[in-house]
Write an enzyme that holds these catalytic residues in place. Sequence first.
Site, short mmCIF file in Angstrom:
data_model
loop_
_atom_site.label_atom_id
_atom_site.label_comp_id
_atom_site.label_asym_id
_atom_site.label_seq_id
_atom_site.Cartn_x
_atom_site.Cartn_y
_atom_site.Cartn_z
N GLU A 275 -23.13 -23.53 6.69
CA GLU A 275 -24.33 -24.31 7.04
C GLU A 275 -24.97 -23.91 8.37
O GLU A 275 -25.07 -24.72 9.30
CB GLU A 275 -23.95 -25.79 7.13
N GLU B 22 -20.47 -27.11 -1.74
CA GLU B 22 -20.07 -28.47 -1.33
C GLU B 22 -20.97 -29.48 -2.02
O GLU B 22 -22.19 -29.27 -2.11
CB GLU B 22 -20.24 -28.69 0.18
C1 BG6 Z 1 -20.82 -30.54 5.45
C2 BG6 Z 1 -19.75 -29.79 6.19
O1 BG6 Z 1 -21.95 -30.63 6.23
O2 BG6 Z 1 -20.59 -31.88 5.16
C3 BG6 Z 1 -18.35 -30.34 6.04
O3 BG6 Z 1 -19.76 -28.43 5.85
C4 BG6 Z 1 -18.41 -31.84 6.09
O4 BG6 Z 1 -17.53 -29.77 7.02
C5 BG6 Z 1 -19.28 -32.37 4.95
O5 BG6 Z 1 -17.16 -32.47 6.10
C6 BG6 Z 1 -19.36 -33.87 4.86
O6 BG6 Z 1 -19.72 -34.41 6.09
P1 BG6 Z 1 -18.84 -35.55 6.76
O7 BG6 Z 1 -19.46 -35.76 8.10
O8 BG6 Z 1 -18.94 -36.72 5.86
O9 BG6 Z 1 -17.47 -35.02 6.86
#
Ligand code: BG6
Length: 493
Positions: free
Chosen positions: A199, A391
Amino acid sequence: MKYSDINHVQNGFPDAFLWGGATAANQIEGAFDKGGKGLSTSDMAAYKDPYITGKVNNFTFNVTSKELEKYKTDPQNILFPKRWGIDFYNRYKEDIALFAEMGFNVFRLSVSWARIFPTGLENEPNEEGLAFYDKVFDECAKYGMEPLVTMSHYEMPITLTEKYNGWANRELVGLFEKYARVILNRYKHKVKYWITFNEMNMNLNSLYTGAGILADLVDNQLQAAYQASHHQFLASALAVKAAKEIIPNVKVGCMINHIESYAKTTKPVDQLQSLKSNQLNLFYPDVQARGEYPSYMTRYFADNNINLDIKEGDDKILQQGKVDFVSISYYMSHVTEAREDASKLAGSFDSPIKNEYLKLTQWDWPIDSIGLRIALIKLYDRYRLPLFVAENGLGAKDAISIDGKIHDDYRIDYLKQHILEMREAIKDGVDVMGYTTWGCIDLVSCGTSQISKRYGFIYVDLDDAGKGSFKRIPKDSFYWYKKVIASNGNNLE
Ligand code: BG6
């Protein structure tokens, strides 16, 4: 995928589709000071209790120079959950066996730079760190699971922040290339799918998280974010070039956090703003997939008094390091309108403009599965490169029921809707290589450092203060995802 091939319209997911889950070293490994690892930027993310601060989306992964000083000299009574993670460092065999039980044929993880070069400055890598990932990849191979490896997922040796203020300094390009070449050479027979930076567009939101920069030490944060991004573009391109030299048939991708930006109204000025907000995020894959800066950024930089230090020959480096695929994380869409601060809000997790048609998660993230389909279609139209959904997932509070089980039907529903829309995008002709749900096992949240913001198919018995047995318990979604994978995405019930 060939356009003449009608099969995708009927079948949806191709036979070779990669199904699995995603993690990051700093959110799972723990063992922050074991095996010769150096301290990293993520080891300095202090937990701030949302019940005390009153903010559900309490972003903890920002550090100032004063805080860093305190965390190093007087860390009493401060919790650093990323230092213990979920103890994957010691429990990777059990975890990978559970992923295999679900049928994963891909597992996304990252290598911790500070495990390989503890300060980033050494000439020789740390053998113990390299050996750890050897064991992890061998374990994946046992089950026929392809590792998808992120070289840099929101962490770097803290020494590089202290000495250079992170990616603000061009020195990091060479240091990263050294690190990339070491891991590419070491794992050339074990890893064929790589992502250079996680990201990269999030540099615009948090200079510390993405670029290891202490924001209070720079005069102009926007300028610093783009200069750091330029350095990462070079580092990424050099890593892609190295990968091609070292590993035959390697596939290297770039990645952004894709937040699809909708216009608030049909007013042409709002429509224009939504196009521009999307451009500010797409700028990243534009550079990495096309190998050059897009012309719209020239105007943006001029309008915002940003003067990048771009050296002679940088254009050639970017051209030589184009990626093979574009990956995204996808959690939400956004609403924008023509307003002064619109460009600042582009890509931010927090939009002040709410979309009345969408429900929110417990952490106020808008849920929009159709936005994923829109994003995939637009990205494929733009790049004509394979896409990877690296993701996607729901952060939620889970509870163990009296029957000892975790009934997370809300997570099943969320994932089902997104998988359905991804399938529709594939039927629309989009080439999607794979899907790795975020936090396939509960892990420490990047943004809030909570473990109670759970994403996993596997529950980890741990609280936000790090207390618990670390026991793993499959949730209902575990058995559901197993059926999804076994049916290649056809059985979503
Ligand atoms: C993404 C990241 O932005 O979101 C992850 O690559 C992150 O590392 C995921 O964990 C979810 O965000 P959060 O803040 O809920 O953990």
